[in-house]
Design a protein around this motif. Sequence first.
Motif, PDB file in Angstrom:
ATOM      1  N   LEU A 159       0.830  -1.219   0.000  1.00 15.15           N
ATOM      2  CA  LEU A 159       0.000   0.000   0.000  1.00 15.15           C
ATOM      3  C   LEU A 159       0.856   1.257   0.000  1.00 15.15           C
ATOM      4  O   LEU A 159       1.817   1.347   0.761  1.00 15.15           O
ATOM      5  N   GLY A 160       0.507   2.196  -0.832  1.00 10.85           N
ATOM      6  CA  GLY A 160       1.202   3.481  -0.818  1.00 10.85           C
ATOM      7  C   GLY A 160       2.506   3.487  -1.593  1.00 10.85           C
ATOM      8  O   GLY A 160       3.151   4.524  -1.730  1.00 10.85           O
ATOM      9  N   VAL A 161       2.894   2.313  -2.108  1.00 14.10           N
ATOM     10  CA  VAL A 161       4.132   2.250  -2.888  1.00 14.10           C
ATOM     11  C   VAL A 161       3.910   2.952  -4.232  1.00 14.10           C
ATOM     12  O   VAL A 161       2.880   2.783  -4.880  1.00 14.10           O
ATOM     13  N   ARG A 162       4.884   3.792  -4.602  1.00 16.77           N
ATOM     14  CA  ARG A 162       4.779   4.485  -5.884  1.00 16.77           C
ATOM     15  C   ARG A 162       5.392   3.613  -6.973  1.00 16.77           C
ATOM     16  O   ARG A 162       6.502   3.114  -6.826  1.00 16.77           O
ATOM     17  N   VAL A 163       4.639   3.395  -8.021  1.00 16.32           N
ATOM     18  CA  VAL A 163       5.107   2.512  -9.084  1.00 16.32           C
ATOM     19  C   VAL A 163       6.185   3.207  -9.906  1.00 16.32           C
ATOM     20  O   VAL A 163       5.996   4.328 -10.367  1.00 16.32           O
ATOM     21  N   GLY A 164       7.317   2.515 -10.094  1.00 23.86           N
ATOM     22  CA  GLY A 164       8.433   3.107 -10.837  1.00 23.86           C
ATOM     23  C   GLY A 164       8.259   2.981 -12.339  1.00 23.86           C
ATOM     24  O   GLY A 164       7.242   2.479 -12.821  1.00 23.86           O
ATOM     25  N   GLY A 165       9.268   3.383 -13.038  1.00 20.57           N
ATOM     26  CA  GLY A 165       9.196   3.498 -14.481  1.00 20.57           C
ATOM     27  C   GLY A 165       8.706   2.276 -15.248  1.00 20.57           C
ATOM     28  O   GLY A 165       7.659   2.303 -15.860  1.00 20.57           O
ATOM     29  N   LEU A 166       9.433   1.145 -15.163  1.00 17.66           N
ATOM     30  CA  LEU A 166       9.108   0.025 -16.035  1.00 17.66           C
ATOM     31  C   LEU A 166       8.338  -1.093 -15.339  1.00 17.66           C
ATOM     32  O   LEU A 166       8.151  -2.170 -15.889  1.00 17.66           O
ATOM     33  N   GLN A 167       7.909  -0.842 -14.095  1.00 18.33           N
ATOM     34  CA  GLN A 167       7.274  -1.922 -13.350  1.00 18.33           C
ATOM     35  C   GLN A 167       5.814  -2.091 -13.727  1.00 18.33           C
ATOM     36  O   GLN A 167       5.128  -1.124 -14.049  1.00 18.33           O
ATOM     37  N   ASN A 168       5.353  -3.312 -13.707  1.00 18.37           N
ATOM     38  CA  ASN A 168       3.920  -3.514 -13.758  1.00 18.37           C
ATOM     39  C   ASN A 168       3.498  -4.246 -12.479  1.00 18.37           C
ATOM     40  O   ASN A 168       4.337  -4.712 -11.718  1.00 18.37           O
ATOM     41  N   ILE A 169       2.197  -4.330 -12.303  1.00 15.17           N
ATOM     42  CA  ILE A 169       1.735  -4.849 -11.019  1.00 15.17           C
ATOM     43  C   ILE A 169       2.105  -6.313 -10.833  1.00 15.17           C
ATOM     44  O   ILE A 169       2.361  -6.775  -9.735  1.00 15.17           O
ATOM     45  N   ARG A 170       2.222  -7.012 -11.939  1.00 10.27           N
ATOM     46  CA  ARG A 170       2.616  -8.410 -11.857  1.00 10.27           C
ATOM     47  C   ARG A 170       3.980  -8.562 -11.191  1.00 10.27           C
ATOM     48  O   ARG A 170       4.156  -9.339 -10.253  1.00 10.27           O
ATOM     49  N   GLN A 171       4.932  -7.747 -11.693  1.00 11.90           N
ATOM     50  CA  GLN A 171       6.274  -7.840 -11.106  1.00 11.90           C
ATOM     51  C   GLN A 171       6.270  -7.421  -9.653  1.00 11.90           C
ATOM     52  O   GLN A 171       6.942  -8.014  -8.816  1.00 11.90           O
ATOM     53  N   LEU A 172       5.480  -6.392  -9.368  1.00 11.77           N
ATOM     54  CA  LEU A 172       5.454  -5.880  -7.997  1.00 11.77           C
ATOM     55  C   LEU A 172       4.923  -6.919  -7.016  1.00 11.77           C
ATOM     56  O   LEU A 172       5.515  -7.154  -5.969  1.00 11.77           O
ATOM     57  N   VAL A 173       3.792  -7.531  -7.389  1.00  9.79           N
ATOM     58  CA  VAL A 173       3.209  -8.544  -6.508  1.00  9.79           C
ATOM     59  C   VAL A 173       4.156  -9.716  -6.357  1.00  9.79           C
ATOM     60  O   VAL A 173       4.415 -10.213  -5.260  1.00  9.79           O
ATOM     61  N   GLU A 174       4.730 -10.129  -7.474  1.00  2.71           N
ATOM     62  CA  GLU A 174       5.624 -11.278  -7.448  1.00  2.71           C
ATOM     63  C   GLU A 174       6.842 -11.030  -6.563  1.00  2.71           C
ATOM     64  O   GLU A 174       7.233 -11.883  -5.775  1.00  2.71           O
ATOM     65  N   GLN A 175       7.401  -9.810  -6.710  1.00  4.33           N
ATOM     66  CA  GLN A 175       8.574  -9.477  -5.883  1.00  4.33           C
ATOM     67  C   GLN A 175       8.236  -9.478  -4.401  1.00  4.33           C
ATOM     68  O   GLN A 175       8.949 -10.048  -3.583  1.00  4.33           O
ATOM     69  N   SER A 176       7.121  -8.818  -4.069  1.00  5.34           N
ATOM     70  CA  SER A 176       6.751  -8.734  -2.658  1.00  5.34           C
ATOM     71  C   SER A 176       6.449 -10.128  -2.116  1.00  5.34           C
ATOM     72  O   SER A 176       6.802 -10.456  -0.978  1.00  5.34           O
ATOM     73  N   MET A 177       5.786 -10.930  -2.935  1.00  4.29           N
ATOM     74  CA  MET A 177       5.447 -12.282  -2.520  1.00  4.29           C
ATOM     75  C   MET A 177       6.715 -13.087  -2.296  1.00  4.29           C
ATOM     76  O   MET A 177       6.854 -13.796  -1.319  1.00  4.29           O
ATOM     77  N   GLU A 178       7.648 -12.957  -3.217  1.00  2.98           N
ATOM     78  CA  GLU A 178       8.892 -13.712  -3.097  1.00  2.98           C
ATOM     79  C   GLU A 178       9.630 -13.365  -1.809  1.00  2.98           C
ATOM     80  O   GLU A 178      10.144 -14.241  -1.112  1.00  2.98           O
ATOM     81  N   THR A 179       9.654 -12.083  -1.497  1.00  2.00           N
ATOM     82  CA  THR A 179      10.313 -11.655  -0.264  1.00  2.00           C
ATOM     83  C   THR A 179       9.619 -12.268   0.945  1.00  2.00           C
ATOM     84  O   THR A 179      10.278 -12.790   1.862  1.00  2.00           O
ATOM     85  N   ALA A 180       8.296 -12.214   0.946  1.00  2.00           N
ATOM     86  CA  ALA A 180       7.543 -12.752   2.081  1.00  2.00           C
ATOM     87  C   ALA A 180       7.773 -14.253   2.216  1.00  2.00           C
ATOM     88  O   ALA A 180       8.010 -14.772   3.317  1.00  2.00           O
ATOM     89  N   LEU A 181       7.725 -14.962   1.088  1.00  2.00           N
ATOM     90  CA  LEU A 181       7.888 -16.417   1.116  1.00  2.00           C
ATOM     91  C   LEU A 181       9.288 -16.808   1.577  1.00  2.00           C
ATOM     92  O   LEU A 181       9.462 -17.757   2.343  1.00  2.00           O
TER      93      LEU A 181
END
Lengths: 306, 313
Positions: free
Chosen positions: B52-74
């Motif tokens: 929440l509240g994260v500002r999306v950077g230049g080339l990111q899409n939501i898929r990458q964002l969710v995947e990255q955050s998920m990977e970190t959590a896992l």
Amino acid sequence: MVLNELGARINGALQALSKESVIDSKAVDALLREICGALLESDVNVRLVHQLRENVKKQINMDDLATSSNKRKVIQTSVYDELCRLVDPGVQPWAPRKGKQNVIMFVGLQGSGKTTSCTKLALYYKRKGMKVGLVCADTFRAGAFDQLKQNASRAHIPFYGSYSEADPVRIALEGVGKFRKDRFDLIIVDTSGRHKQETELFLEMEQIAAAVKPDNTVFVMDGTIGQAADAQARAFKESVDIGSIIITKMDGHAKGGGAISAVAATGSPIIFIGTGEHMHDLDRFSARPFISKMLGMGDLTGLVET
Amino acid sequence: FFGMFKNLTSGRVLTADILAEPMARMREHLANKNVASDIANEICKTVAKGMLGVRVGGLQNIRQLVEQSMETALTRILTPVSSTDIIRDIEHAQQKGRPYTMAFVGVNGVGKSTNLSKVCYWLLQNNKRVLIAACDTFRSGAVEQLRVHVRNLRALSDNQNVEIFERGYGKDSATIAKDAIAFGASNGFDVVLIDTAGRMQDNEPLMRALAKLVSVNSPDKILFVGEALVGNEAVDQLEKFNRALRDFSGQSKPRHIDGIILTKFDTIDDRVGAALSMTYTTGQPIIFVGTGQTYTDLRKMNVSQVIRALLRA
Ligand SMILES: Nc1nc2c(ncn2[C@@H]2O[C@H](COP(=O)(O)OP(=O)(O)OP(=O)(O)O)[C@@H](O)[C@H]2O)c(=O)[nH]1
Ligand SMILES: Nc1nc2c(ncn2[C@@H]2O[C@H](COP(=O)(O)OP(=O)(O)OP(=O)(O)O)[C@@H](O)[C@H]2O)c(=O)[nH]1
Ligand SMILES: [Mg+2]
Ligand SMILES: [Mg+2]
């Protein structure tokens, strides 16, 4: 068995729907979300849950439903029917015929409860007056023959097996041959646990089946199994002619939804449920009464009969 | 499954609204991978909150964002925090001149006895002397099963460093374990592996008996054996085994499960969710993964491989 818990939740959702003054597609979506959530928590296959949702939606064309009391009835009946479809493949379960020599082969994943259920089933038919014999065609698992031998002895059921012979096909043939010669009514063949990833093991199962030509092949599934159930059940079905399903370990907390997925995967009915480690812990299963009971029916049975 | 998310315009701030749909998909994706529903929900909630509240950077899409955050959590959930170096722990006990003891517990048919035998093989490879205590005095053939394993292991490792301690059927398993440990101590065994009967987590008499075995013998490690095939039940099994050890022990400092052996990992393709359910529920590490039915089919878990399987479409 905690399937009742699932029933209570589905029932609760249906009742909540009855309390809504207007039943629109939003109310139906909420109902379906609740029901699908409950099914997923019970390990029902994700794809089957999707299907159930779509089927219910298709069946209840909101615009065609005039009165709201009619709507409720249609929705509830549709949910009931879809749940029945999950556990009822619509084929008559096989049963051994008296006066004929029947051979049953047990197959399934490792540790699912084959050997235990073999004795339970043997005892069940023995008490119905049949002459029953058990064959241990598991030459792989350590102590497999001792396990079957001890179970069978306790239940006073004749058994056949070997400590030295390594070929399960040979033992199966010999055992079935011996019991056939001795005019047994029912011969139950226990086999090793196996899984689809090891083709050798499936080949072995096919060879045993080809040798003893079972009248029915029982697929034993552990009631706690999750999403891997579907793929395994399909593979077993492709390899041998699964005729019936037994779901085990339903005496605990398990809701059995994963194992239930095997019905759709194999098109075969669940015939018994294992409810404990003791030899009498086996309950007959039939789909529709089961769903009615699960939903704590009463109000629904009336609906369905109309 | 991720393919269907559209790109977000750069500079946009993530809101609960934007995240709702991808997170619902992620929950279902995890359920399909055999992660228990409750656990999938909780993890997704945490991940969404963190985004929440994260500002999306230049080339990111939501898929990458969710995947990255998920990977970190896992990664955080699956990476062990405590040591899993059993050999070191055994050597520690050796220095004190006592055998190191491990109890294998779990529900019926998950692979306790088989994986105990695999652990035994591994210990023999590490030159330990091992005593196997046959404390499943209930299930037919349980004692003979271990006898066969001991015979095989002796033949395989070509030495006499493994023995079975058995008292047949029907006896009190806590007492047999106690006698086995005493026997092990006075006969120079480095490790005592305690096999226990499978039991349903709701079976109170059997759970009490297990708590007694633990409180009488204080094993160095209580290993919960769970199969990778198990679905939502994984959570209930672990919670109730821990609860029984706590509530039925009658001790001021009760024990809990110290580690997990995840069995039948070879039967589930990439539906590896049970690994996540089990570690999330207990906070304890998966010490071994069982990958087959022979003595060498025992591995350390490969966390990044499990995560890759979990996220794979
Ligand atoms: N609580 C409970 N335990 C069961 C039930 N059915 C089987 N078991 C237990 O599950 C475990 C495995 O059962 P087995 O009959 O050995 O399973 P299997 O499929 O023959 O195993 P493999 O031959 O190794 O593949 C044993 O501890 C049984 O006592 C059941 O309905 N309820
Ligand atoms: N494919 C596969 N099978 C396994 C694995 N571990 C154990 N098994 C099989 O699972 C079945 C049950 O194993 P056991 O070791 O008897 O299980 P258990 O937990 O001791 O069973 P109970 O004592 O009856 O509760 C056997 O057929 C084993 O060969 C594994 O990692 N992969
Ligand atoms: Mg067996
Ligand atoms: Mg065992």
